[in-house]
Design a protein around this motif. Structure first.
Motif, PDB file in Angstrom:
ATOM      1  N   HIS A   1     -68.208  13.489 -25.781  1.00 18.60           N
ATOM      2  CA  HIS A   1     -67.267  14.615 -25.642  1.00 18.60           C
ATOM      3  C   HIS A   1     -67.884  15.831 -24.959  1.00 18.60           C
ATOM      4  O   HIS A   1     -67.191  16.755 -24.579  1.00 18.60           O
ATOM      5  N   ARG A   2     -69.203  15.837 -24.787  1.00 13.57           N
ATOM      6  CA  ARG A   2     -69.861  16.979 -24.126  1.00 13.57           C
ATOM      7  C   ARG A   2     -69.778  16.883 -22.612  1.00 13.57           C
ATOM      8  O   ARG A   2     -70.205  17.795 -21.900  1.00 13.57           O
TER       9      ARG A   2
ATOM     10  N   SER B   1     -70.815   9.076 -29.660  1.00 16.54           N
ATOM     11  CA  SER B   1     -70.769  10.291 -30.483  1.00 16.54           C
ATOM     12  C   SER B   1     -71.055  11.567 -29.699  1.00 16.54           C
ATOM     13  O   SER B   1     -70.732  12.665 -30.145  1.00 16.54           O
TER      14      SER B   1
ATOM     15  N   LYS C   1     -64.594  16.545 -20.811  1.00 11.59           N
ATOM     16  CA  LYS C   1     -64.832  16.876 -22.224  1.00 11.59           C
ATOM     17  C   LYS C   1     -63.643  16.532 -23.126  1.00 11.59           C
ATOM     18  O   LYS C   1     -62.939  17.410 -23.627  1.00 11.59           O
TER      19      LYS C   1
ATOM     20  N   LYS D   1     -63.118  14.931 -29.528  1.00 10.37           N
ATOM     21  CA  LYS D   1     -64.078  14.048 -30.211  1.00 10.37           C
ATOM     22  C   LYS D   1     -63.430  12.781 -30.755  1.00 10.37           C
ATOM     23  O   LYS D   1     -64.060  11.732 -30.833  1.00 10.37           O
ATOM     24  N   ASP D   2     -62.152  12.883 -31.170  1.00 11.98           N
ATOM     25  CA  ASP D   2     -61.504  11.718 -31.775  1.00 11.98           C
ATOM     26  C   ASP D   2     -60.743  10.873 -30.749  1.00 11.98           C
ATOM     27  O   ASP D   2     -59.985   9.980 -31.109  1.00 11.98           O
TER      28      ASP D   2
END
Ligand code: G1P
Length: 287
Positions: free
Chosen positions: A169-170, A166, A192, A195-196
């Motif tokens: 992505h950072r 979760s 990065k 998110k999906d």
């Protein structure tokens, strides 16, 4: 002949916007964790791995990052006169840690761009990169762990950390094939990711050993995430000609570039200190 790593580059040119106003006139790398500025932890990690020459990439106004490691005869004299031997030893230990050089990144164009300023310093040798706002706690210096893998494979090595999917992505994300305990051979690298569409939960942890071919790769790198030249994208280009390894390292990473983690890091490292740990623990229980 197998090459050893003796040079390190510390990118530290960022404005530290997440820590304003603390970082208005003071580099974030000079913020204190217990009783040392962040940059000192980073330099000490490099030195513990056999690094003798360090280039800090800065923006204008951050020259204090080198000053911290310069000998201060007047201060030494005052401490000696006052019999403050502990403090005297602490500042004397900084004098000969490593040869520290500075280079300016004039525009904030990303981590890959920052590293490009190290080409002359690196002078055709492999080198380590240590992000200046990240403290690594490990029994064996993480840069040393990477250097040992480099000595064996003579190819770039990236420090990796497992994080919950979760939050992956950072970060820069590493997709690879496991080839030994904690060691992976890279297949795909993404800076990065959306998110999906997160391909792996192994992320770049702020320490690298790179080969000098990275500079050509950076020149070929197009603007990426945040409209910046990303180091991850350059390493992906480098993967066309060299294998890239990832080491899921043994230790803890502390990102001190934001307020919550800076405070947590102070507490965590403070609790481990002989001089204040016990008192801090007892006080924390009371609040
Ligand atoms: C940088 C790198 C990223 C890496 C991260 C580690 O990102 O670009 O690949 O995972 O450091 O801290 P930044 O934190 O500067 O956005």
């Amino acid at each position: 002949m197998k090459k050893k790593i003796t040079k390190a580059v510390i990118p530290a040119a960022g404005f530290g916007t997440r820590l304003l106003p603390a970082t208005k006139a003071q580099p974030k790398e000079m913020l204190v964790v217990v009783d040392k500025p962040v940059i000192q932890y980073v330099v000490e990690e490099a030195v513990a791995s056999g690094i003798t020459d360090i280039l800090i990439i800065i923006s204008e106004g951050k020259e204090v990052l080198r000053e911290h490691f310069k000998q201060d005869l007047e201060l030494e004299h005052v401490l000696e006169q006052k019999g403050k031997s502990e403090e005297l030893n602490a500042i004397k230990s900084l004098n000969h840690l490593a040869n520290i050089h500075l280079e300016y990144q004039h525009e904030q164009k990303g981590l890959g761009d920052a590293i490009s300023y190290a080409e002359k310093f690196v002078n055709g040798e492999p080198f380590a990169v240590l992000l200046g706002d990240t403290i690594i706690e490990s029994e064996k210096s993480l840069t040393l762990q990477l250097s040992e893998v480099f000595e064996q494979y003579q190819n770039p090595v990236i420090a990796l950390q497992e994080v919950p999917l979760s939050i992956a992505h950072r970060y820069g994300v590493f997709v690879g094939e496991k080839i030994a305990e904690r060691l992976f051979k890279g297949k795909e690298l993404v800076e990065k990711p959306a998110k999906d569409n997160i391909p792996s939960n192994l992320v770049f942890a702020g320490r690298y050993v790179l080969t000098p071919e990275i500079f050509d790769a950076i020149r070929k790198t197009k603007l990426g995430v945040n409209n910046e030249i990303q180091l991850t994208d350059a390493i992906r280009i480098l993967m066309n000609e060299q294998s890239v390894y990832g080491l899921a390292f043994d230790g803890e990473r502390h990102d001190v570039g934001n307020k919550l983690d800076l405070i947590k890091t102070n507490l965590l490292l403070g609790l481990k200190r002989k001089d204040i740990g016990e008192e801090l623990k007892n006080w924390l229980k009371t609040i």
